[in-house]
Design a protein around this motif. Structure first.
Motif, PDB file in Angstrom:
ATOM      1  N   MET A 100       8.377 -36.639  -6.824  1.00  0.00           N
ATOM      2  CA  MET A 100       9.389 -37.482  -7.291  1.00  0.00           C
ATOM      3  C   MET A 100      10.253 -36.577  -8.213  1.00  0.00           C
ATOM      4  SD  MET A 100       9.385 -40.696 -10.045  1.00  0.00           S
ATOM      5  CE  MET A 100       7.893 -41.314  -9.292  1.00  0.00           C
ATOM      6  N   PHE A 101      11.643 -36.312  -8.286  1.00  0.00           N
ATOM      7  CA  PHE A 101      12.496 -35.512  -8.716  1.00  0.00           C
ATOM      8  C   PHE A 101      12.517 -34.261  -8.254  1.00  0.00           C
ATOM      9  CE2 PHE A 101      11.565 -38.730 -12.302  1.00  0.00           C
ATOM     10  CZ  PHE A 101      12.570 -39.247 -12.540  1.00  0.00           C
ATOM     11  N   GLU A 102      11.845 -34.098  -7.081  1.00  0.00           N
ATOM     12  CA  GLU A 102      11.988 -32.664  -6.447  1.00  0.00           C
ATOM     13  C   GLU A 102      13.214 -32.252  -6.235  1.00  0.00           C
ATOM     14  OE1 GLU A 102      10.400 -30.204  -2.639  1.00  0.00           O
ATOM     15  OE2 GLU A 102       9.652 -32.228  -2.826  1.00  0.00           O
ATOM     16  N   HIS A 103      14.336 -33.048  -5.747  1.00  0.00           N
ATOM     17  CA  HIS A 103      15.690 -32.503  -5.446  1.00  0.00           C
ATOM     18  C   HIS A 103      16.790 -33.301  -6.501  1.00  0.00           C
ATOM     19  CE1 HIS A 103      14.149 -31.217  -1.830  1.00  0.00           C
ATOM     20  NE2 HIS A 103      13.720 -32.171  -1.621  1.00  0.00           N
ATOM     21  N   VAL A 130      16.975 -27.660 -15.224  1.00  0.00           N
ATOM     22  CA  VAL A 130      16.176 -27.360 -16.399  1.00  0.00           C
ATOM     23  C   VAL A 130      14.869 -26.795 -16.141  1.00  0.00           C
ATOM     24  CG1 VAL A 130      17.432 -29.214 -17.667  1.00  0.00           C
ATOM     25  CG2 VAL A 130      15.250 -29.553 -16.806  1.00  0.00           C
ATOM     26  N   ILE A 131      14.429 -26.626 -15.003  1.00  0.00           N
ATOM     27  CA  ILE A 131      13.169 -26.143 -14.469  1.00  0.00           C
ATOM     28  C   ILE A 131      13.431 -25.056 -13.698  1.00  0.00           C
ATOM     29  CG2 ILE A 131      10.793 -26.367 -13.517  1.00  0.00           C
ATOM     30  CD1 ILE A 131      11.313 -29.492 -13.947  1.00  0.00           C
ATOM     31  N   PRO A 132      12.900 -23.774 -14.102  1.00  0.00           N
ATOM     32  CA  PRO A 132      12.928 -22.431 -13.480  1.00  0.00           C
ATOM     33  C   PRO A 132      12.576 -22.575 -11.907  1.00  0.00           C
ATOM     34  CG  PRO A 132      11.979 -21.725 -15.405  1.00  0.00           C
ATOM     35  CD  PRO A 132      12.167 -23.565 -15.293  1.00  0.00           C
ATOM     36  N   GLU A 133      13.337 -21.859 -11.020  1.00  0.00           N
ATOM     37  CA  GLU A 133      12.963 -22.088  -9.527  1.00  0.00           C
ATOM     38  C   GLU A 133      11.385 -21.397  -9.428  1.00  0.00           C
ATOM     39  OE1 GLU A 133      14.168 -23.154  -6.716  1.00  0.00           O
ATOM     40  OE2 GLU A 133      15.323 -24.059  -8.277  1.00  0.00           O
ATOM     41  N   GLU A 170       5.028 -26.658  -9.046  1.00  0.00           N
ATOM     42  CA  GLU A 170       4.097 -26.953 -10.203  1.00  0.00           C
ATOM     43  C   GLU A 170       4.535 -27.245 -11.605  1.00  0.00           C
ATOM     44  OE1 GLU A 170       4.533 -24.053  -8.250  1.00  0.00           O
ATOM     45  OE2 GLU A 170       3.018 -24.388  -6.500  1.00  0.00           O
ATOM     46  N   ARG A 171       5.712 -26.578 -11.819  1.00  0.00           N
ATOM     47  CA  ARG A 171       6.168 -26.791 -13.385  1.00  0.00           C
ATOM     48  C   ARG A 171       6.628 -28.439 -13.424  1.00  0.00           C
ATOM     49  NH1 ARG A 171       8.380 -22.096 -16.170  1.00  0.00           N
ATOM     50  NH2 ARG A 171       7.814 -20.027 -14.996  1.00  0.00           N
ATOM     51  N   LEU A 172       7.200 -28.948 -12.408  1.00  0.00           N
ATOM     52  CA  LEU A 172       7.663 -30.208 -12.148  1.00  0.00           C
ATOM     53  C   LEU A 172       6.451 -31.249 -12.374  1.00  0.00           C
ATOM     54  CD1 LEU A 172       9.689 -32.271 -11.870  1.00  0.00           C
ATOM     55  CD2 LEU A 172       9.847 -32.009  -9.485  1.00  0.00           C
ATOM     56  N   LEU A 173       5.488 -31.036 -11.528  1.00  0.00           N
ATOM     57  CA  LEU A 173       4.077 -31.691 -11.596  1.00  0.00           C
ATOM     58  C   LEU A 173       3.551 -31.719 -13.025  1.00  0.00           C
ATOM     59  CD1 LEU A 173       2.220 -33.539 -10.018  1.00  0.00           C
ATOM     60  CD2 LEU A 173       0.850 -31.585  -9.398  1.00  0.00           C
ATOM     61  N   ALA A 174       3.507 -30.478 -13.632  1.00  0.00           N
ATOM     62  CA  ALA A 174       2.840 -30.493 -14.891  1.00  0.00           C
ATOM     63  C   ALA A 174       3.790 -31.242 -16.010  1.00  0.00           C
ATOM     64  CB  ALA A 174       2.636 -29.078 -15.227  1.00  0.00           C
ATOM     65  N   LEU A 175       5.164 -31.286 -15.988  1.00  0.00           N
ATOM     66  CA  LEU A 175       5.912 -31.865 -16.597  1.00  0.00           C
ATOM     67  C   LEU A 175       5.884 -33.143 -16.517  1.00  0.00           C
ATOM     68  CD1 LEU A 175       8.903 -29.629 -16.708  1.00  0.00           C
ATOM     69  CD2 LEU A 175       7.804 -30.346 -18.885  1.00  0.00           C
ATOM     70  N   LEU A 220       6.868 -24.511 -19.921  1.00  0.00           N
ATOM     71  CA  LEU A 220       7.120 -25.053 -18.318  1.00  0.00           C
ATOM     72  C   LEU A 220       8.610 -24.662 -18.154  1.00  0.00           C
ATOM     73  CD1 LEU A 220       4.720 -28.129 -18.199  1.00  0.00           C
ATOM     74  CD2 LEU A 220       4.588 -25.935 -16.824  1.00  0.00           C
ATOM     75  N   HIS A 221       9.456 -24.992 -19.237  1.00  0.00           N
ATOM     76  CA  HIS A 221      10.814 -24.957 -18.990  1.00  0.00           C
ATOM     77  C   HIS A 221      11.257 -23.489 -19.278  1.00  0.00           C
ATOM     78  CE1 HIS A 221      11.106 -29.256 -19.887  1.00  0.00           C
ATOM     79  NE2 HIS A 221      12.015 -29.553 -19.093  1.00  0.00           N
ATOM     80  N   GLY A 222      10.381 -22.527 -19.652  1.00  0.00           N
ATOM     81  CA  GLY A 222      10.982 -21.274 -19.741  1.00  0.00           C
ATOM     82  C   GLY A 222      12.122 -21.022 -20.477  1.00  0.00           C
ATOM     83  N   ASP A 223      13.162 -20.173 -20.054  1.00  0.00           N
ATOM     84  CA  ASP A 223      14.173 -19.727 -20.758  1.00  0.00           C
ATOM     85  C   ASP A 223      15.274 -21.112 -20.437  1.00  0.00           C
ATOM     86  OD1 ASP A 223      15.088 -19.683 -17.844  1.00  0.00           O
ATOM     87  OD2 ASP A 223      15.728 -17.583 -18.250  1.00  0.00           O
ATOM     88  N   ARG A 224      14.989 -22.205 -19.859  1.00  0.00           N
ATOM     89  CA  ARG A 224      15.931 -23.266 -19.549  1.00  0.00           C
ATOM     90  C   ARG A 224      15.740 -24.263 -20.547  1.00  0.00           C
ATOM     91  NH1 ARG A 224      16.729 -23.459 -13.185  1.00  0.00           N
ATOM     92  NH2 ARG A 224      17.365 -21.460 -12.779  1.00  0.00           N
ATOM     93  N   ILE A 225      14.768 -24.038 -21.600  1.00  0.00           N
ATOM     94  CA  ILE A 225      14.587 -25.188 -22.491  1.00  0.00           C
ATOM     95  C   ILE A 225      15.655 -25.794 -23.141  1.00  0.00           C
ATOM     96  CG2 ILE A 225      13.936 -23.720 -24.621  1.00  0.00           C
ATOM     97  CD1 ILE A 225      12.272 -26.821 -23.478  1.00  0.00           C
ATOM     98  N   GLY A 226      16.750 -25.130 -23.432  1.00  0.00           N
ATOM     99  CA  GLY A 226      18.006 -25.680 -24.005  1.00  0.00           C
ATOM    100  C   GLY A 226      18.863 -26.536 -23.100  1.00  0.00           C
ATOM    101  N   ARG A 227      18.464 -26.659 -22.123  1.00  0.00           N
ATOM    102  CA  ARG A 227      19.361 -27.343 -21.022  1.00  0.00           C
ATOM    103  C   ARG A 227      19.006 -28.961 -20.949  1.00  0.00           C
ATOM    104  NH1 ARG A 227      19.762 -23.409 -15.681  1.00  0.00           N
ATOM    105  NH2 ARG A 227      20.461 -21.904 -16.653  1.00  0.00           N
ATOM    106  N   LEU A 228      18.043 -29.543 -21.791  1.00  0.00           N
ATOM    107  CA  LEU A 228      17.500 -30.973 -21.704  1.00  0.00           C
ATOM    108  C   LEU A 228      18.448 -31.975 -22.198  1.00  0.00           C
ATOM    109  CD1 LEU A 228      14.125 -30.472 -23.062  1.00  0.00           C
ATOM    110  CD2 LEU A 228      14.977 -30.188 -20.724  1.00  0.00           C
TER     111      LEU A 228
END
Length: 117
Positions: A1-4, A11-14, A19-24, A69-77
């Motif tokens: 879910m939310f893969e695309h 907001v999640i690094p490539e 794996e990051r998406l599943l963990a979140l 899990l968001h890495g350097d993209r944490i500020g994009r939420l």
């Protein structure tokens, strides 16, 4: 879910995206399940996780995992789907800002305003 989903892609690094998406998707609904409400459609293509305004923050370990899990993209939420904005507005939220990103979708920030009863 939310893969695309454009927002999660933003907001999640490539690197390790799946794996990051599943963990979140395991961390965030688990917190909502303990302190709020989670509903899933029968065919598992939709989920809603709601927290009351007085819900506690996730514990320190969960926050550290979310940040990592968001890495350097944490500020994009927030949300990048206009349909979500409309849904949020119907439930007492208002848009507090919109940011257009040259490398991603537009992002709307929202805030909940208690309804007068």
């Amino acid at each position: 879910m939310f893969e695309h989903y454009p927002w999660t892609r933003h907001v999640i690094p490539e690197e390790g995206y799946g794996e990051r998406l599943l963990a979140l998707q395991e961390l965030c609904p688990a917190h909502a399940h303990r302190h709020g409400f989670v509903a899933v459609t029968g065919n598992l293509d939709g989920v809603i996780a709601l927290l009351p305004p007085d819900a506690p923050d996730p514990d320190v370990t969960a926050v550290e995992q979310i940040v990592a899990l968001h890495g350097d993209r944490i500020g994009r939420l927030e949300t990048s789907d206009l349909r979500n904005v409309t849904l949020y507005e119907r439930h007492g939220f208002s848009v507090t800002g919109r940011r257009d990103h040259p490398d991603g979708p537009p992002v709307w920030a929202t805030e909940l305003h208690p309804r007068a009863h």
